[in-house]
Design a protein around this motif. Structure first.
Motif, PDB file in Angstrom:
ATOM      1  N   GLU A   1      -0.527  -6.490  -5.891  1.00 45.31           N
ATOM      2  CA  GLU A   1      -2.088  -6.255  -6.165  1.00 45.31           C
ATOM      3  C   GLU A   1      -2.220  -5.781  -7.716  1.00 45.31           C
ATOM      4  O   GLU A   1      -3.338  -6.045  -8.120  1.00 45.31           O
ATOM      5  CB  GLU A   1      -2.669  -5.335  -5.079  1.00 45.31           C
ATOM      6  CG  GLU A   1      -4.162  -5.102  -5.192  1.00 45.31           C
ATOM      7  CD  GLU A   1      -4.700  -4.047  -4.093  1.00 45.31           C
ATOM      8  OE1 GLU A   1      -5.079  -3.017  -4.472  1.00 45.31           O
ATOM      9  OE2 GLU A   1      -4.749  -4.630  -3.247  1.00 45.31           O
TER      10      GLU A   1
ATOM     11  N   GLU B   1       3.312  -5.276  -1.464  1.00 45.89           N
ATOM     12  CA  GLU B   1       1.762  -5.565  -1.392  1.00 45.89           C
ATOM     13  C   GLU B   1       1.015  -4.666  -2.727  1.00 45.89           C
ATOM     14  O   GLU B   1       0.136  -5.320  -3.389  1.00 45.89           O
ATOM     15  CB  GLU B   1       1.231  -5.150  -0.318  1.00 45.89           C
ATOM     16  CG  GLU B   1       1.717  -6.138   0.795  1.00 45.89           C
ATOM     17  CD  GLU B   1       0.874  -5.903   2.058  1.00 45.89           C
ATOM     18  OE1 GLU B   1      -0.198  -5.440   1.976  1.00 45.89           O
ATOM     19  OE2 GLU B   1       1.368  -6.214   3.302  1.00 45.89           O
ATOM     20  N   ALA B   2       1.272  -3.163  -2.750  1.00 45.27           N
ATOM     21  CA  ALA B   2       0.885  -2.497  -4.116  1.00 45.27           C
ATOM     22  C   ALA B   2       1.065  -3.179  -5.409  1.00 45.27           C
ATOM     23  O   ALA B   2       0.337  -3.451  -6.115  1.00 45.27           O
ATOM     24  CB  ALA B   2       1.412  -1.145  -3.888  1.00 45.27           C
TER      25      ALA B   2
ATOM     26  N   GLU C   1      -1.927   3.520   1.040  1.00 41.74           N
ATOM     27  CA  GLU C   1      -3.166   2.827   1.330  1.00 41.74           C
ATOM     28  C   GLU C   1      -2.528   1.577   2.141  1.00 41.74           C
ATOM     29  O   GLU C   1      -3.126   0.892   3.190  1.00 41.74           O
ATOM     30  CB  GLU C   1      -4.246   2.428   0.548  1.00 41.74           C
ATOM     31  CG  GLU C   1      -5.098   3.794   0.095  1.00 41.74           C
ATOM     32  CD  GLU C   1      -5.891   3.520  -1.088  1.00 41.74           C
ATOM     33  OE1 GLU C   1      -6.595   4.519  -1.273  1.00 41.74           O
ATOM     34  OE2 GLU C   1      -6.012   2.449  -1.627  1.00 41.74           O
ATOM     35  N   LEU C   2      -1.697   0.663   1.326  1.00 37.63           N
ATOM     36  CA  LEU C   2      -1.285  -0.682   1.877  1.00 37.63           C
ATOM     37  C   LEU C   2       0.009  -0.418   2.764  1.00 37.63           C
ATOM     38  O   LEU C   2       0.127  -1.609   3.633  1.00 37.63           O
ATOM     39  CB  LEU C   2      -0.986  -1.425   0.583  1.00 37.63           C
ATOM     40  CG  LEU C   2      -2.192  -1.883  -0.245  1.00 37.63           C
ATOM     41  CD1 LEU C   2      -1.737  -2.709  -1.448  1.00 37.63           C
ATOM     42  CD2 LEU C   2      -3.142  -2.572   0.399  1.00 37.63           C
TER      43      LEU C   2
ATOM     44  N   ARG D   1      -1.850   3.653  -3.805  1.00 36.54           N
ATOM     45  CA  ARG D   1      -2.032   2.313  -3.337  1.00 36.54           C
ATOM     46  C   ARG D   1      -0.746   1.931  -2.478  1.00 36.54           C
ATOM     47  O   ARG D   1      -1.246   1.305  -1.400  1.00 36.54           O
ATOM     48  CB  ARG D   1      -2.158   1.211  -4.660  1.00 36.54           C
ATOM     49  CG  ARG D   1      -3.022   0.019  -4.076  1.00 36.54           C
ATOM     50  CD  ARG D   1      -4.174   0.334  -3.898  1.00 36.54           C
ATOM     51  NE  ARG D   1      -5.022  -0.967  -3.239  1.00 36.54           N
ATOM     52  CZ  ARG D   1      -5.685  -1.067  -2.032  1.00 36.54           C
ATOM     53  NH1 ARG D   1      -5.584   0.288  -1.131  1.00 36.54           N
ATOM     54  NH2 ARG D   1      -6.060  -2.150  -1.729  1.00 36.54           N
TER      55      ARG D   1
ATOM     56  N   ARG E   1     -13.963  -0.915  -1.219  1.00 34.32           N
ATOM     57  CA  ARG E   1     -13.221  -1.245   0.016  1.00 34.32           C
ATOM     58  C   ARG E   1     -13.875  -0.560   1.230  1.00 34.32           C
ATOM     59  O   ARG E   1     -13.974   0.996   1.339  1.00 34.32           O
ATOM     60  CB  ARG E   1     -11.654  -0.679  -0.210  1.00 34.32           C
ATOM     61  CG  ARG E   1     -11.019  -1.202  -1.379  1.00 34.32           C
ATOM     62  CD  ARG E   1      -9.761  -0.303  -1.860  1.00 34.32           C
ATOM     63  NE  ARG E   1      -9.145  -0.838  -2.918  1.00 34.32           N
ATOM     64  CZ  ARG E   1      -8.260  -0.029  -3.512  1.00 34.32           C
ATOM     65  NH1 ARG E   1      -7.686   1.103  -3.011  1.00 34.32           N
ATOM     66  NH2 ARG E   1      -7.725  -0.123  -4.733  1.00 34.32           N
TER      67      ARG E   1
END
Length: 302
Positions: free
Chosen positions: A31, A27-28, A21-22, A18, A129
């Motif tokens: 989330e 942010e990970a 991806e971010l 994650r 997604r």
């Protein structure tokens, strides 16, 4: 000294994937409802276990994958997909985990919402997604295993990418409502070749639109190029030229209040297929299969 591979945990892999991806540990963590320190520690321990630096940390710009990190990311995704499939196999009607797919950018406004809603309705536990991408980005993302499958046009993606076609894309010319051609129902490529062309300029799409003229030995008068369909439509509506497009919005109004008229191109076919692209030689996960099945069903009903 690197730790034994047995010290790797699924939590570390999930956090790493994650973050990759971010592009951000902050942010990970937000989330996934954990402290940023927990994510940072998990990724650091993972790097120690595999004996490689997977991420480059930038103080103000998040993180970026190293070459080894990109390789590990693809393998880590497969691990998570396999674990999700193992749990889902105990309940065939259920799909969970993350489905990461792509959608060609000009197809996305017309088909992405319906595909997304259909999948989330059928599989409430599935984290869907779907990323908007150009053809070049789709090819790279598939080969890097950043995505598993993509809804796109049947361009040439190379020997490692397969394609299942659903239907041929429509094709039409768009002109301004006050254009001399606007009163017509049909127009030929020969007639269009004499007018200024506003070209949708998006890599493989560019070559496709120009090939329509090359195939009948015509040379269009390219006036301007744009990467945005909406900018293109607005410029057409203002009388700067015509364009050729495949997808048909529900109305002919542009975002700035202008209007275009759609004309059939007499004697022309697009020969451009809409379908799904995937990596050859690799079986799709159950989530990937669900994406393909829903796309197939939607286009069968279209």
């Amino acid at each position: 000294m690197a730790r034994a591979h047995g010290d790797i945990t699924l939590a570390q892999i999930r956090y790493f994937v994650r973050v990759a991806e971010l592009g951000s540990m902050t942010e990970a963590a937000h989330e996934m409802y954990v402290a940023q320190s927990a994510v940072s520690s998990a990724v650091s321990h993972l790097e120690q276990s595999v004996g490689a630096t997977l991420l480059i940390r930038h103080r103000s710009k998040g993180v970026a994958l190293t070459e080894q990190g990109r390789t590990f990311y693809g393998a880590a995704q497969k691990i998570l997909h396999s674990v999700d499939d193992a749990f889902d196999a105990l309940n065939p009607g259920r799909l969970a985990g993350a489905l990461i797919a792509g959608c060609f950018t000009t197809l996305a406004p017309f088909w992405l919402p319906e595909v997304h809603d259909s999948l989330t309705s059928l599989y409430p536990d599935l984290d869907v997604r779907i990323r908007e991408m150009t053809a070049g980005e789709i090819e790279e993302a598939l080969l890097r295993r950043d995505i598993e499958v993509a809804l796109t046009y049947g361009f040439d993606y190379g020997r490692e990418v397969g394609f299942e076609r659903f239907r041929e894309a429509p094709i039409y010319a768009a002109v301004a409502a006050h254009s001399g051609l606007a009163q017509r129902k049909k127009v030929t490529l020969q007639e269009l070749a004499e007018e200024p062309l506003l070209l949708l300029d998006m890599g493989k799409s560019t070559n496709y639109f120009l090939s329509l003229f090359r195939d009948v030995r015509l040379q269009p008068r390219i006036h301007q190029r744009f990467e945005s369909v909406e900018v293109l439509r607005s410029m057409v509506a203002r009388g700067h030229g015509y364009t050729i497009l495949n997808q048909r919005p529900a109305h002919d109004m542009t975002n700035d209040g202008g209007q275009i008229v759609r004309l059939e191109i007499q004697g022309a076919r697009s020969f451009l297929q809409i379908g799904v692209a995937y990596r050859l030689g690799e079986e799709l996960s159950r989530k990937g299969q669900a994406f393909v099945e829903e796309c197939r069903a939607i286009f069968a009903d279209a």
